[in-house]
Enzyme design. Sequence first.
Site, mmCIF file in Angstrom:
data_model
loop_
_atom_site.group_PDB
_atom_site.id
_atom_site.type_symbol
_atom_site.label_atom_id
_atom_site.label_comp_id
_atom_site.label_asym_id
_atom_site.label_seq_id
_atom_site.Cartn_x
_atom_site.Cartn_y
_atom_site.Cartn_z
ATOM 1 N N GLY A 185 -42.921 83.065 77.268
ATOM 2 C CA GLY A 185 -42.866 82.713 78.722
ATOM 3 C C GLY A 185 -42.690 84.040 79.529
ATOM 4 O O GLY A 185 -43.179 84.128 80.445
ATOM 5 N N GLU B 68 -45.595 86.050 79.400
ATOM 6 C CA GLU B 68 -46.839 85.241 80.252
ATOM 7 C C GLU B 68 -46.784 85.468 81.803
ATOM 8 O O GLU B 68 -47.610 85.527 82.664
ATOM 9 C CB GLU B 68 -46.599 83.743 79.850
ATOM 10 C CG GLU B 68 -47.370 83.368 78.822
ATOM 11 C CD GLU B 68 -47.207 82.066 78.244
ATOM 12 O OE1 GLU B 68 -46.152 81.336 78.043
ATOM 13 O OE2 GLU B 68 -48.082 81.610 77.733
ATOM 14 N N MET C 277 -28.625 90.228 39.013
ATOM 15 C CA MET C 277 -28.282 89.942 40.288
ATOM 16 C C MET C 277 -27.423 90.919 40.917
ATOM 17 O O MET C 277 -27.318 91.436 41.969
ATOM 18 C CB MET C 277 -27.413 88.577 40.069
ATOM 19 C CG MET C 277 -28.187 87.577 39.867
ATOM 20 S SD MET C 277 -29.636 87.245 40.902
ATOM 21 C CE MET C 277 -28.678 86.788 42.440
ATOM 22 N N ASP D 200 -20.316 97.702 34.639
ATOM 23 C CA ASP D 200 -20.680 96.916 33.678
ATOM 24 C C ASP D 200 -19.953 97.279 32.363
ATOM 25 O O ASP D 200 -18.915 97.939 32.279
ATOM 26 C CB ASP D 200 -22.195 97.184 33.395
ATOM 27 C CG ASP D 200 -23.013 96.069 32.869
ATOM 28 O OD1 ASP D 200 -22.648 95.811 31.728
ATOM 29 O OD2 ASP D 200 -23.682 95.422 33.741
ATOM 30 N N VAL E 276 -21.359 88.643 36.075
ATOM 31 C CA VAL E 276 -21.748 88.789 34.495
ATOM 32 C C VAL E 276 -22.306 87.717 33.887
ATOM 33 O O VAL E 276 -22.849 86.774 34.595
ATOM 34 C CB VAL E 276 -20.319 89.197 33.995
ATOM 35 C CG1 VAL E 276 -19.668 90.265 34.644
ATOM 36 C CG2 VAL E 276 -19.258 87.951 34.112
ATOM 37 N N GLU F 22 -23.655 84.125 32.439
ATOM 38 C CA GLU F 22 -23.082 82.540 32.748
ATOM 39 C C GLU F 22 -22.238 82.144 31.652
ATOM 40 O O GLU F 22 -22.696 81.457 30.793
ATOM 41 C CB GLU F 22 -24.240 81.968 33.043
ATOM 42 C CG GLU F 22 -23.879 80.693 33.681
ATOM 43 C CD GLU F 22 -23.435 80.762 34.987
ATOM 44 O OE1 GLU F 22 -23.115 81.734 35.542
ATOM 45 O OE2 GLU F 22 -23.754 79.918 35.876
ATOM 46 N N LYS G 253 -16.417 85.264 32.101
ATOM 47 C CA LYS G 253 -15.716 85.246 33.420
ATOM 48 C C LYS G 253 -14.491 85.324 33.480
ATOM 49 O O LYS G 253 -13.957 86.096 34.436
ATOM 50 C CB LYS G 253 -16.713 84.110 34.124
ATOM 51 C CG LYS G 253 -18.309 84.523 34.206
ATOM 52 C CD LYS G 253 -18.861 83.322 35.515
ATOM 53 C CE LYS G 253 -20.301 83.314 35.544
ATOM 54 N NZ LYS G 253 -20.829 84.480 35.957
ATOM 55 N N SER H 255 -24.407 80.539 38.818
ATOM 56 C CA SER H 255 -25.332 79.491 39.536
ATOM 57 C C SER H 255 -25.055 78.100 38.894
ATOM 58 O O SER H 255 -25.681 77.346 39.560
ATOM 59 C CB SER H 255 -26.793 79.988 39.151
ATOM 60 O OG SER H 255 -26.768 80.464 37.927
HETATM 61 P P1 NAI Z 1 -27.993 89.574 33.630
HETATM 62 O O1 NAI Z 1 -28.109 89.088 32.107
HETATM 63 O O2 NAI Z 1 -29.148 90.021 34.285
HETATM 64 O O3 NAI Z 1 -26.844 90.488 33.964
HETATM 65 C C1 NAI Z 1 -25.383 90.183 33.547
HETATM 66 C C2 NAI Z 1 -24.781 91.601 33.603
HETATM 67 O O4 NAI Z 1 -23.406 91.304 33.223
HETATM 68 C C3 NAI Z 1 -25.592 92.564 32.401
HETATM 69 O O5 NAI Z 1 -25.641 93.690 32.854
HETATM 70 C C4 NAI Z 1 -24.230 92.665 31.368
HETATM 71 O O6 NAI Z 1 -24.249 93.922 30.741
HETATM 72 C C5 NAI Z 1 -23.055 92.223 32.334
HETATM 73 N N1 NAI Z 1 -21.812 91.896 31.708
HETATM 74 C C6 NAI Z 1 -21.756 90.701 30.568
HETATM 75 N N2 NAI Z 1 -20.492 90.693 30.214
HETATM 76 C C7 NAI Z 1 -19.808 91.671 30.952
HETATM 77 C C8 NAI Z 1 -18.444 92.154 30.785
HETATM 78 N N3 NAI Z 1 -17.554 91.605 30.317
HETATM 79 N N4 NAI Z 1 -17.959 93.096 31.726
HETATM 80 C C9 NAI Z 1 -18.958 93.752 32.546
HETATM 81 N N5 NAI Z 1 -20.262 93.501 32.645
HETATM 82 C C10 NAI Z 1 -20.656 92.427 31.713
HETATM 83 O O7 NAI Z 1 -27.726 88.385 34.385
HETATM 84 P P2 NAI Z 1 -28.109 87.858 36.094
HETATM 85 O O8 NAI Z 1 -29.318 87.129 35.960
HETATM 86 O O9 NAI Z 1 -27.915 89.053 36.819
HETATM 87 O O10 NAI Z 1 -26.955 86.720 36.361
HETATM 88 C C11 NAI Z 1 -25.535 87.111 36.518
HETATM 89 C C12 NAI Z 1 -24.642 85.909 37.335
HETATM 90 O O11 NAI Z 1 -25.535 85.503 38.402
HETATM 91 C C13 NAI Z 1 -24.840 84.796 36.286
HETATM 92 O O12 NAI Z 1 -23.661 83.915 36.684
HETATM 93 C C14 NAI Z 1 -26.041 84.040 36.933
HETATM 94 O O13 NAI Z 1 -25.748 82.578 36.711
HETATM 95 C C15 NAI Z 1 -25.883 84.006 38.452
HETATM 96 N N6 NAI Z 1 -27.085 83.894 38.966
HETATM 97 C C16 NAI Z 1 -28.140 84.332 38.598
HETATM 98 C C17 NAI Z 1 -29.311 84.116 39.221
HETATM 99 C C18 NAI Z 1 -30.858 84.602 38.874
HETATM 100 O O14 NAI Z 1 -31.912 84.171 39.255
HETATM 101 N N7 NAI Z 1 -30.966 85.246 37.699
HETATM 102 C C19 NAI Z 1 -29.248 83.593 40.494
HETATM 103 C C20 NAI Z 1 -28.034 83.337 41.031
HETATM 104 C C21 NAI Z 1 -26.986 83.518 40.236
#
Ligand code: NAI
Length: 723
Positions: free
Chosen positions: A114, A117, A326, A345, A402, A404, A409, A431
Site C-alpha cells: 500500500g 500504491e 552438522m 573433532d 558428534v 548420535e 556424547k 536429533s
Molecule cells: P557426522 O557423522 O557427519 O559428524 C559427526 C562428527 O563428530 C564427525 O566428524 C566425527 O569425527 C565427530 N566425532 C565423533 N566422535 C567424536 C568425539 N568423541 N570427539 C570429537 N568429535 C567426534 O554426523 P552429523 O550428521 O553431523 O550429526 C551430528 C549430530 O547432529 C548427531 O547427534 C545427529 O543426530 C545430529 N543431527 C543430524 C542431522 C542431520 O541431518 N544429519 C540433523 C539434526 C541433528
Amino acid sequence: MKTIDYQVEDGVAILTIDVKERTMNVLTPDLIKDLRSALEQVKGDDAVKGAVITSAKDSFVAGADLMQMVKAYDDGRSAADKYKDSRSFQSLLRDIETSGKPFAAAINGTALGGGLEICLACHYRVAADNPKSVLGLPEVQVGLLPGGGGTQRLPRLIGQQAALQLMTQGTHVKPAKALEHGFVHAVVAADQCVAAAKQWVLEVGDPEQPWDKKGFKIPGGAGLMHPGSIQTLMVGSALIARETNHNYPAPIAIMSCVYEGTVLPIDQGLDIESKYFTSLLMDPVSRNMTRTLFINKGAADKLVRRPQGVEKSRVSKLGILGAGMMGAGIAYVSALAKMEVVLLDRDRDSAEKGKDYSRKLLQKRIDRGRTTADKAEAILERIKTTEDYADLEGCDLIIEAVFEDLGIKADVTAKTEAVIPETAIYASNTSTLPITGLAKASKRPEQFIGIHFFSPVDKMPLVEVILGKETGDRATAVALDYIQQIRKTPIVVNDSRGFYTSRVFGTYTNEGMTLVGEGVNPALIENVAKQAGMAVGPLAVMDEVTLELGYHVAQATEKALGDDYAPNSGFPVMLKFVEELDRRGKRFGKGFYDYPEGGTKHLWQGLADVYPPAEVQPTAEEVKKRLLYVQALDTVRCLDEGVITHPADGDIGSILGWGFPPYTGGTLSLIETVGLQTFVDECDRMAEAYGERFTVPDSLRERAKAGRGFYDETDGAEARSAA
Ligand code: NAI
C-alpha cells in the site's frame, strides 16, 4: 491530523507521514483518514499549487497493517462490506490523482505494498538513493494482491510482463532498478528527495496521469488481440500453475486483474481489482500465510518465547564439538555472524575437513560476486580447528554435534565441562536422544539444552530449542539470543522422543511407507504429496535421510521403551527394504528410488513385484488427506502433551522445519482451514479404515464441539508486530 504533518512551503503542501506508535509507517485506519483530510485541504486551498507526500521515518510506508488482514478473514463482516472498504482506499488514491492538483511522492525509503500504491497514485515519483530502501508490491507473499490500484497502475506504467513478474513474485527492487523499470521518474541523493519533488510540482506540475490522457496505450500492449499480451498471459498462467499446483489463489487473481482490467478504463479496472482482492481476503490461504509466516514468525524472530528478566546475551566465542555435516554447517553460519568459532573433532584433519565446508561455501559466494576474497578470508580466520579441549576455554556457548551415541556424547560433555567457564551454556544438536537423558552426563544440567538444527544448516531457516527437565531460564535465553545472532527462527519445545519436528515429520514418512505396504502406486503417493505442496515426497525424503537411519532409530526406540514399544504401521516396509532387499536409501545407491550413475533418479521398478499394486487404488484426494491429516493430528497430540506450548510454534515449525505446505499456515492452521468438525469427522472415518493413528484426541473433539480455534485464546495471533 495524528499521522500526517501538514506544512506549506512556497505554495506546495508537504505531507509528512509519521505513524507514531509504529517503528515503520503502516496503513492504519488513522493514516487513511488523515490522507483524506490532507487531500481535501490541498484541494480547498487556492494558495496551494500541489503537494509532496513523504515520511518522517527512515522508510516511506511499509504496507498494510497485517494484523488487521488476519482479523479481516473471520471478523464476521460480509464480502460486500469488505469490498466497500477496499474500494474506499482505492477511491482515496483515485481522488488524489484526479484532484486537479499535482502530487509528487518523495520516496525517502522503503515503500512496499500500500505504501508504493500511494506513490503510484502520485503524478511524479522521486526516490532517494538510499542503500537500505526497497520498492515493491509483495502482497502475493501473504496470499493477497495489491488492492490499492497496484494491479492497474503498474502495468499501465511499465507494461504487463514486467508488472506481472514483480507482482506475482512479490519482488522488491532497489530505487535504481525501479527507475530502470520506469515506475519512478528519478533517483536523487537522500537529502535532495523532498526538494526534487517540490521542484517538480512548481516547475512541471502536470496533474494528469498518463492513463487519464486521451489516446493512452498500455506499454507493450494489452488485450486478447495483442499477440505479446496473449503470449505473456498464456505462458505466465502455465508457469504459475506449475509452481503452485493451484494451491495459491493470489498469483492467478493478480493475472486476472491485469488481463481483465487493462482492457478497460482504469475506474472499471479498479473495481475488478477490488472484487478479486475481496475474494482473496475471504480465502483462508491469505489468513494462514499472514498469521504464520509474517505475524507469528515475526514474533518468534523477536524471541517471543524468551524468558523474561534474563539479561540479553551475545555469544562471542562458540565451541562446536564434532566437525561433521552438522558441525561444519553450524561453524559456517556462526562465523558469518561474526562469532569466534572453535571447531573440535577427534583429530585436526577431521576438524579441518569441517572447515573446508566453509571454504567451499565462501568460494561460491565469491564466484557469484556476493562477497570479496578479503571478507571471506576474515570469516575463515574466525574458525579455529582443533582436537584439543583446552582450546574451548572461554567459550560462552558449546554446541555438541558428534555421533548420535549416548556414550560418546556423555564423554565429550565431561571433557568439555572440565575446561569451559562455569557460566557457559552447553547445547546438544542431537536429533533423537532426549535432552534430559543427555543432561545426566553434565554437572550443570540447568545449563544444558537442546539446539536442534536442520540440514543443510546454511539454508534451513528454523532452529528447534529443546528444554530438558532441568534446563534453566538462562540457558533458554542464551540459546535464543544465539539463534537471533545467526538470524534464524527459533521455536521452543519440551523434551520428548523426536522432540516436535522429527516426531511429527516421522508420521508423514510413516504414512508414505504404509501406503506402499497397502499396494498403493508409489508414483501416486509421491505426486500427490508434491501436488499437496509438501516440499518432497515421503518416499524420496525417506531415501534422503536413509531407510537405514529410520531402521536404527526404530531399534533404539524399541530398546528404550521395552514393552511399551509398538512398531509404526510403516515399519514392516522399512524392515523389508533394509533387511531383505538391502535398499537402504540414496547414500547406498538404492532405496524406493534407483539412482543410475549420470542419470536421473526414478522410482524402483521392482517395487511392484514386492508390493503388487492393489486392484482398487485410492483417489488422489484420499492419499492427500492421509498424508497431511496424520501430521496435523500428531501436532495436536504434541500440544496436548506439552511438547509444544503454543499453536504458533507448531505451525511455524511445520512449515520452516520440514516443508509442510505454506498455504495451509501449518499443521494446526490446516485443521482450522478444513473446519474443526469436518476434520474430526474425516479422521473418525480414517481411524476406522486405516488404524488408530487417525484417532482423534479428546481435546480436539471438544474444541470442535465448542467451535474454538487454536488461536482463539491468543486473539487470532500470538503477538502484535508491525508489518
Ligand atoms: P557426522 O557423522 O557427519 O559428524 C559427526 C562428527 O563428530 C564427525 O566428524 C566425527 O569425527 C565427530 N566425532 C565423533 N566422535 C567424536 C568425539 N568423541 N570427539 C570429537 N568429535 C567426534 O554426523 P552429523 O550428521 O553431523 O550429526 C551430528 C549430530 O547432529 C548427531 O547427534 C545427529 O543426530 C545430529 N543431527 C543430524 C542431522 C542431520 O541431518 N544429519 C540433523 C539434526 C541433528
